[in-house]
Motif scaffolding. Sequence first.
Motif, PDB file in Angstrom:
ATOM      1  N   ARG A  11      17.310  10.415  20.997  1.00  0.00           N
ATOM      2  CA  ARG A  11      16.652   9.409  20.157  1.00  0.00           C
ATOM      3  C   ARG A  11      16.107  10.035  18.880  1.00  0.00           C
ATOM      4  NH1 ARG A  11      13.681   4.915  23.922  1.00  0.00           N
ATOM      5  NH2 ARG A  11      15.478   4.553  25.236  1.00  0.00           N
ATOM      6  N   ARG A  12      15.513  11.206  19.005  1.00  0.00           N
ATOM      7  CA  ARG A  12      14.997  11.901  17.814  1.00  0.00           C
ATOM      8  C   ARG A  12      16.148  12.241  16.874  1.00  0.00           C
ATOM      9  NH1 ARG A  12      10.767  14.415  21.126  1.00  0.00           N
ATOM     10  NH2 ARG A  12      12.313  15.899  21.822  1.00  0.00           N
ATOM     11  N   ARG A  15      17.363   9.208  14.988  1.00  0.00           N
ATOM     12  CA  ARG A  15      16.463   8.784  13.922  1.00  0.00           C
ATOM     13  C   ARG A  15      16.649   9.619  12.654  1.00  0.00           C
ATOM     14  NH1 ARG A  15      12.040   8.900  17.726  1.00  0.00           N
ATOM     15  NH2 ARG A  15      12.464   7.169  19.069  1.00  0.00           N
ATOM     16  N   GLN A  16      17.225  10.804  12.824  1.00  0.00           N
ATOM     17  CA  GLN A  16      17.456  11.665  11.671  1.00  0.00           C
ATOM     18  C   GLN A  16      18.747  11.310  10.960  1.00  0.00           C
ATOM     19  OE1 GLN A  16      17.192  15.653  13.176  1.00  0.00           O
ATOM     20  NE2 GLN A  16      15.019  15.487  13.625  1.00  0.00           N
ATOM     21  N   THR A  18      21.141   8.428   9.294  1.00  0.00           N
ATOM     22  CA  THR A  18      21.135   7.080   8.738  1.00  0.00           C
ATOM     23  C   THR A  18      22.572   6.581   8.815  1.00  0.00           C
ATOM     24  OG1 THR A  18      19.323   7.685   7.264  1.00  0.00           O
ATOM     25  CG2 THR A  18      20.553   5.679   6.722  1.00  0.00           C
ATOM     26  N   ASP A  74      21.357   0.777  10.929  1.00  0.00           N
ATOM     27  CA  ASP A  74      20.161   1.541  10.563  1.00  0.00           C
ATOM     28  C   ASP A  74      18.944   1.085  11.367  1.00  0.00           C
ATOM     29  OD1 ASP A  74      21.621   2.999   8.721  1.00  0.00           O
ATOM     30  OD2 ASP A  74      20.895   1.878   6.976  1.00  0.00           O
ATOM     31  N   ASP A  78      16.775   3.423  13.812  1.00  0.00           N
ATOM     32  CA  ASP A  78      15.354   3.641  13.513  1.00  0.00           C
ATOM     33  C   ASP A  78      14.427   2.954  14.506  1.00  0.00           C
ATOM     34  OD1 ASP A  78      16.203   5.010  11.289  1.00  0.00           O
ATOM     35  OD2 ASP A  78      15.826   3.366   9.893  1.00  0.00           O
ATOM     36  N   ASP A  79      15.011   2.305  15.519  1.00  0.00           N
ATOM     37  CA  ASP A  79      14.234   1.598  16.543  1.00  0.00           C
ATOM     38  C   ASP A  79      13.319   0.541  15.914  1.00  0.00           C
ATOM     39  OD1 ASP A  79      13.658   1.049  19.201  1.00  0.00           O
ATOM     40  OD2 ASP A  79      11.977   2.444  19.258  1.00  0.00           O
ATOM     41  N   ARG A  80      13.886  -0.238  14.981  1.00  0.00           N
ATOM     42  CA  ARG A  80      13.120  -1.302  14.326  1.00  0.00           C
ATOM     43  C   ARG A  80      13.929  -2.610  14.297  1.00  0.00           C
ATOM     44  NH1 ARG A  80      15.161  -1.816   9.334  1.00  0.00           N
ATOM     45  NH2 ARG A  80      16.322  -0.060   8.526  1.00  0.00           N
TER      46      ARG A  80
END
Length: 191
Positions: A11-12, A15-16, A18, A74, A78-80
């Motif tokens: 997951r980390r 997030r890095q 895009t 994206d 980004d978990d959004r």
Amino acid sequence: MLESAKEQMMRRAMRQVTPSETPVAQALANVIASIEARQMAAVTRLAGAADVDEAAVGHLDADAREEQLLDLADALADDRLEDWWLDEVAAGHLHDPDRAADYLGMDREAWADQIATWGENYRDAAPDHVEGMTDGQIADLHVRETFGVPMREFAAEVVDWSQGEAVEGVLAGHLSSTTSSIHRVAAELED
């Protein structure tokens, strides 16, 4: 324990990255948007040949669709997704989508409590306005005034929202729309 650590590392790492900036994601989004645009053009042509109102068919802007797919990728990375969905999808038909965030994916018990709370609040604040109305009718009134849609639609789109269905809806939405358009044209030809 080891699985959890691996999952957190993945997951980390995600997030890095895009996705919209990667050639693979850009190519995939381009291919999907191009196919959908060609399908919609074919259905529009069919509607014209069948003398069916082309407004019932719809339109697809391939560039905007490609951008939507990349933005979705994206948002997932980004978990959004919830915020993206409210801004990009719900905003198209809900008034005040930011306020709808409180109800996004709400469980059935909490939703039933919310409906009862609206009923109590309206009866306290404006008893003459809601006299004789059930909690459900009051909730429908509130949702229509606040979000601009009937409660049934709000419940289906927002309260019953799930990440998986939201992603599927965005990814397959135009394919479903094209299929519906084909059925509308076929129904017109059958009449």
